[in-house]
Design an enzyme around this catalytic site. Structure first.
Site, PDB file in Angstrom:
ATOM      1  N   ARG A  30       9.131   4.765  -6.850  1.00  0.00           N
ATOM      2  CA  ARG A  30       8.359   5.617  -5.926  1.00  0.00           C
ATOM      3  C   ARG A  30       8.800   7.077  -6.064  1.00  0.00           C
ATOM      4  O   ARG A  30       8.087   7.985  -5.638  1.00  0.00           O
ATOM      5  CB  ARG A  30       8.552   5.187  -4.464  1.00  0.00           C
ATOM      6  CG  ARG A  30       8.110   3.784  -4.072  1.00  0.00           C
ATOM      7  CD  ARG A  30       6.746   3.427  -4.548  1.00  0.00           C
ATOM      8  NE  ARG A  30       6.807   2.731  -5.822  1.00  0.00           N
ATOM      9  CZ  ARG A  30       5.788   2.583  -6.655  1.00  0.00           C
ATOM     10  NH1 ARG A  30       4.620   3.108  -6.355  1.00  0.00           N
ATOM     11  NH2 ARG A  30       5.908   1.934  -7.793  1.00  0.00           N
TER      12      ARG A  30
ATOM     13  N   LYS B 269      -2.572   3.962 -14.420  1.00  0.00           N
ATOM     14  CA  LYS B 269      -3.560   2.883 -14.491  1.00  0.00           C
ATOM     15  C   LYS B 269      -4.847   3.230 -13.741  1.00  0.00           C
ATOM     16  O   LYS B 269      -5.942   2.879 -14.184  1.00  0.00           O
ATOM     17  CB  LYS B 269      -2.971   1.577 -13.970  1.00  0.00           C
ATOM     18  CG  LYS B 269      -2.560   1.568 -12.516  1.00  0.00           C
ATOM     19  CD  LYS B 269      -1.959   0.228 -12.135  1.00  0.00           C
ATOM     20  CE  LYS B 269      -1.491   0.223 -10.696  1.00  0.00           C
ATOM     21  NZ  LYS B 269      -2.564   0.449  -9.729  1.00  0.00           N
ATOM     22  N   THR B 270      -4.716   3.929 -12.601  1.00  0.00           N
ATOM     23  CA  THR B 270      -5.925   4.312 -11.849  1.00  0.00           C
ATOM     24  C   THR B 270      -6.744   5.310 -12.652  1.00  0.00           C
ATOM     25  O   THR B 270      -7.982   5.245 -12.682  1.00  0.00           O
ATOM     26  CB  THR B 270      -5.550   4.908 -10.484  1.00  0.00           C
ATOM     27  OG1 THR B 270      -4.740   3.972  -9.768  1.00  0.00           O
ATOM     28  CG2 THR B 270      -6.787   5.217  -9.671  1.00  0.00           C
TER      29      THR B 270
ATOM     30  N   GLN C 186       5.876  -5.623 -10.505  1.00  0.00           N
ATOM     31  CA  GLN C 186       5.648  -5.123  -9.153  1.00  0.00           C
ATOM     32  C   GLN C 186       5.007  -6.178  -8.252  1.00  0.00           C
ATOM     33  O   GLN C 186       4.406  -5.830  -7.228  1.00  0.00           O
ATOM     34  CB  GLN C 186       4.778  -3.872  -9.196  1.00  0.00           C
ATOM     35  CG  GLN C 186       5.416  -2.703  -9.925  1.00  0.00           C
ATOM     36  CD  GLN C 186       4.591  -1.439  -9.825  1.00  0.00           C
ATOM     37  OE1 GLN C 186       4.489  -0.814  -8.770  1.00  0.00           O
ATOM     38  NE2 GLN C 186       3.984  -1.042 -10.938  1.00  0.00           N
TER      39      GLN C 186
ATOM     40  N   ASP D 293      -7.802  -4.229  -9.619  1.00  0.00           N
ATOM     41  CA  ASP D 293      -6.560  -3.450  -9.663  1.00  0.00           C
ATOM     42  C   ASP D 293      -5.451  -4.244  -8.967  1.00  0.00           C
ATOM     43  O   ASP D 293      -5.729  -5.099  -8.119  1.00  0.00           O
ATOM     44  CB  ASP D 293      -6.781  -2.110  -8.962  1.00  0.00           C
ATOM     45  CG  ASP D 293      -5.679  -1.106  -9.252  1.00  0.00           C
ATOM     46  OD1 ASP D 293      -4.858  -1.362 -10.168  1.00  0.00           O
ATOM     47  OD2 ASP D 293      -5.635  -0.074  -8.570  1.00  0.00           O
ATOM     48  N   GLU D 294      -4.195  -3.955  -9.303  1.00  0.00           N
ATOM     49  CA  GLU D 294      -3.030  -4.650  -8.723  1.00  0.00           C
ATOM     50  C   GLU D 294      -3.202  -6.163  -8.822  1.00  0.00           C
ATOM     51  O   GLU D 294      -2.967  -6.913  -7.866  1.00  0.00           O
ATOM     52  CB  GLU D 294      -2.836  -4.233  -7.251  1.00  0.00           C
ATOM     53  CG  GLU D 294      -2.683  -2.734  -7.027  1.00  0.00           C
ATOM     54  CD  GLU D 294      -1.357  -2.190  -7.547  1.00  0.00           C
ATOM     55  OE1 GLU D 294      -0.564  -2.959  -8.101  1.00  0.00           O
ATOM     56  OE2 GLU D 294      -1.127  -0.978  -7.393  1.00  0.00           O
TER      57      GLU D 294
END
Length: 765
Positions: free
Chosen positions: A607, A35-36, A255, A224-225
């Site tokens: 992770r 996504k980044t 998340q 973002d997020e």
């Protein structure tokens, strides 16, 4: 077909939302789905290929680490991003308030209070209202702080929030402390972290011209997020994007793990309602993890019902089998972790920095730390003592805060106490009373002592303080910030006051030098930087922002702290019901609590890039009964692997290796535990900032006897001194009477867990 040299580097899932420039867009991006990369390529495409002015773009995220990563990527694609705002929510709000604070009755040089300052103000308010924290019928300072934060995250003041508190006694206490707290901060020209959001929202609502300026300037807003936004953050974003509706929100409701600090997973759905015509896209290809890890992630999260359906997939290799280790107790669990890390480093070419140990709560770190020490494995615990929270650093910074904001009452208290000025508690109380009587700041009283009725010896002592700050205020206007801070340290005599008599003194002085160095580094990276800007940067910094891949040590952290990070090898420990998931969620009538715990498990699993290890002890100490009792396996393990007892009969299961260590192994472990404890006591592993492990040998080889009376001396809050680590405060008393370990937060090295049998601790006043 999309004709773009920049976007051709994206996959088809990423390319489509990145190519649409105008209008509201929501991208639900699975873990590790790039996504980044998509977000930064979209910005570069807009600037380089669509001719959009960088000055009209704002990109908001939640951590400094994420913001810096975004900047670094964009700098490689765009020549100049100086006019673009890429920052966290709190940094954005602080930047806006520095320009317009006067519209709310604050000075632009306001202080930002962290957790310690916040707690200090609350304790003073409690004392003024005769609320005894030792009385269990009363609330403690931390609980008051939680209520204040919860109210602000929902944009509520004291009176509005009080309507949601049913207990009349608690309602009166919380409302009163909340109001006193707000009054104290306003008089100190200070804001807390939540205020940065609240006051910016208030600024926009009350000043349409200021809101219009930022709406017009930031024609394109990126978030973002997005799933982590609370009510205040969502409403801020909605206001900013309301003029042009060009908002690009990226998030993953799977998340969303911060409801305890106000995050509203419902904001994802609300976004599609509030921004009419919103286009929704999914990113499901994972670039981070192996197929076996992704398979487990999908299997756990599909049990949640409140989510947008998506299924992660990856073109990566199948990878190593996920391993599940069941041990007799948590000591054996810790040994498994240490042995596995040691083996993979020595035999498979891993670095220590390739490993992370994730836990639901940081209380699990103690036994793991003990074993890492035993194996001489360097590590760092994140979420512990920050550099800028060390006493000598805060004492030095207090002078800088007062030069920037003379109304900062918490900084005044630190300044008067260090270096010693012969001004005791009685005198400080007199200054505080004069400030209250005349409704002025403490520095006003200090600067005009005789006018406010302070005479004699105290007046003379305050005169020297007044002269000191007169000089500092003169010098700050003619010196660059780095030179000024160096001058301040010498002028105040910080290092001379600390002294150089002991190793502890030398370390404290080194920390002051490191503080000076941090100012120089900031000045080099930010030409023309001001004192306000530097102080803001350290106040908004989290210790996780300092994580550097070049540092070679194992990372221990909670799952919350690991959000946004990735590691080649991940251990998820303590997988028992009541611990992960927490008992609160297990027993709650609200199914959303258990769903959030499951999202945490999903975040923990994703992770891992190459190898994933899951572990749990079968037996745990019951603190109420004092007995070691059987611990039920986490329901998440059952969701992943079925009934563990049945699976263990075969030893091996599909998609996983399950290791089951029985009682015989525990007896063997117990037989060698004493020698391991002695080994640990004679070798103290110190991890410095660079992550290097140093070894110090102790002359002690025989464990002295420890009595129950000795245990009782080291209760939580007891101040102690260690001949190497220096002064500290006990944060966790004896929890294992066989080994007699206590956890201590040392001023210079942070949290350490030591054995009373070997540590030779001295209790100090």
């Amino acid at each position: 077909m999309i004709d773009s040299e920049i976007l051709k580097n994206l996959n088809d899932e990423q390319k489509l939302p990145a190519s649409i420039i105008d209008g509201p867009i929501l991208v639900t991006a699975g873990a590790g789905s790039g996504k980044t990369r998509m977000l930064t390529h979209r910005i570069a495409h807009m600037v380089k290929e669509k001719g959009i002015n960088p000055n009209h773009i704002m990109a908001i995220t939640f951590t400094n680490k994420a913001a810096n990563e975004m900047k670094e990527r964009l700098e490689k694609m765009i020549d100049n991003i100086q006019d673009m705002w890429i920052c966290t929510f709190h940094a954005m709000c602080s930047r806006i308030l520095r320009r317009h604070a006067d519209a709310l009755g604050y000075s632009k040089s306001f202080s930002i209070y962290g957790d310690s300052e916040k707690e200090s103000v609350i304790k003073k308010a409690m004392k003024a209202r005769n609320i005894d924290p030792e009385d269990k019928s009363n609330l403690n300072a931390r609980t008051f702080g939680w209520h204040i934060s919860n109210a602000k995250n929902n944009l509520m003041g004291p009176d509005e929030y009080s309507k949601f508190i049913s207990d009349p006694k608690k309602q009166a206490m919380i409302t009163g402390i909340f109001k006193d707290y707000e009054d104290a901060l306003f008089k100190a020209n200070a804001l807390d972290f939540d205020d940065l959001l609240v006051k910016t929202y208030e600024l926009f609502v009350k000043n349409s011209d200021i809101l219009d300026y930022y709406q017009t300037r930031f024609e394109y807003v990126f978030v973002d997020e997005f799933q982590d936004t609370n009510t205040a953050q969502y409403k801020l974003v909605k206001l900013l994007a309301n003029k042009y509706k060009n908002i690009f929100a990226v998030g993953d409701e799977d998340q969303c793990i911060y409801s305890w600090r106000g995050a509203q997973v419902q904001n994802v759905k609300q976004f599609t309602i509030d921004f009419e015509g919103c286009k929704v896209f999914k990113l499901e290809q994972n670039y981070r993890s192996t197929k076996k890890i992704i398979e487990l992630a999908n299997k756990i999260i599909k049990n949640n019902t409140h989510r947008i359906e998506k299924n992660l997939w990856t073109a990566n290799d199948g990878g190593a089998e996920v391993e599940l280790k069941q041990t007799y107790n948590d000591y054996e669990e810790a040994e498994f972790i240490a042995e596995k890390i040691e083996y993979l480093v020595k035999n498979e070419g891993n670095n220590y920095s390739d490993f992370s140990i994730l836990m639901r709560t940081n209380s699990l770190s103690r036994k793991v730390e003990e074993k890492l020490l035993t194996y001489n494995i360097p590590y760092k615990v994140y979420g512990g003592f920050k550099f800028f929270e060390r006493k000598e650093v805060k004492d030095t910074a207090a002078y800088l805060y007062l030069v920037a904001n003379p109304n900062d009452s918490e900084a005044v208290a630190r300044m008067l106490a260090f270096p010693k000025k012969g001004i005791g508690d009685v005198s400080i109380t007199q200054i505080i009373e004069r400030a209250k009587t005349f409704s002025v700041s403490l520095m006003d009283v200090i600067n005009n002592a005789e006018y406010y009725g302070i005479t004699g010896a105290l007046s003379s002592k305050l005169a020297s303080v007044r002269d000191l700050f007169a000089d500092l205020n003169t010098q700050k206007d003619v010196m660059p910030i780095d030179e000024f801070v160096e001058y301040l340290v010498k002028r105040v005599g910080i290092k001379e006051a600390i002294g150089m008599k002991t190793e502890e003194d030398e370390t404290k002085c080194a920390n002051v030098d490191e503080f000076i160095s941090s100012v120089k580094n900031y000045a080099e990276l930010n030409e023309g930087a001001t004192i306000d800007e530097f102080l803001q940067s350290i106040t908004l910094m989290r210790d996780i922002d300092s994580l550097d891949e070049a540092d070679n040590f194992v990372s221990l952290m909670t799952v919350h702290a690991a959000k946004g990070l990735e590691f080649n090898n991940v251990f998820i420990i303590g997988l028992n019901d009541g611990l992960f998931p927490l008992s609160r969620a297990v027993n709650s009538a609200d199914p959303n609590e258990l769903e959030e715990e499951r999202r945490l498990m999903y975040v923990a699993i994703t992770r891992a890039k190459k190898r994933l290890f899951l572990s749990r002890p079968k037996m745990k100490l019951n603190f109420e009964s004092g007995r070691t009792e059987y611990a039920l396996e986490s329901r998440f393990l059952v969701e992943l692997f079925g009934e563990l007892k049945k699976l263990n009969q075969n030893g091996q299961v599909a998609r996983s290796n399950i290791y089951d260590t029985g009682f015989d192994s525990f007896l063997n472990q117990s037989a060698r535990s004493e020698s391991l404890s002695q080994k640990m006591s004679s070798r103290i592993n110190i991890v410095n900032v660079a992550g290097k492990a140093n070894t110090q040998t102790s002359s002690s080889s025989t464990a002295p006897a420890i009595s129950t009376a000795d245990y009782n001396k080291y209760k939580k809050g007891t101040k102690v001194r260690h001949n190497h680590f220096g002064d500290g405060v006990v944060t966790l008393g004896v929890t294992d009477f066989a080994s007699a370990f206590v956890t201590i937060n040392f001023e210079k090295v942070g949290n350490k867990t030591l054995s009373l049998k070997y540590a030779k601790l001295e209790i100090i006043d």
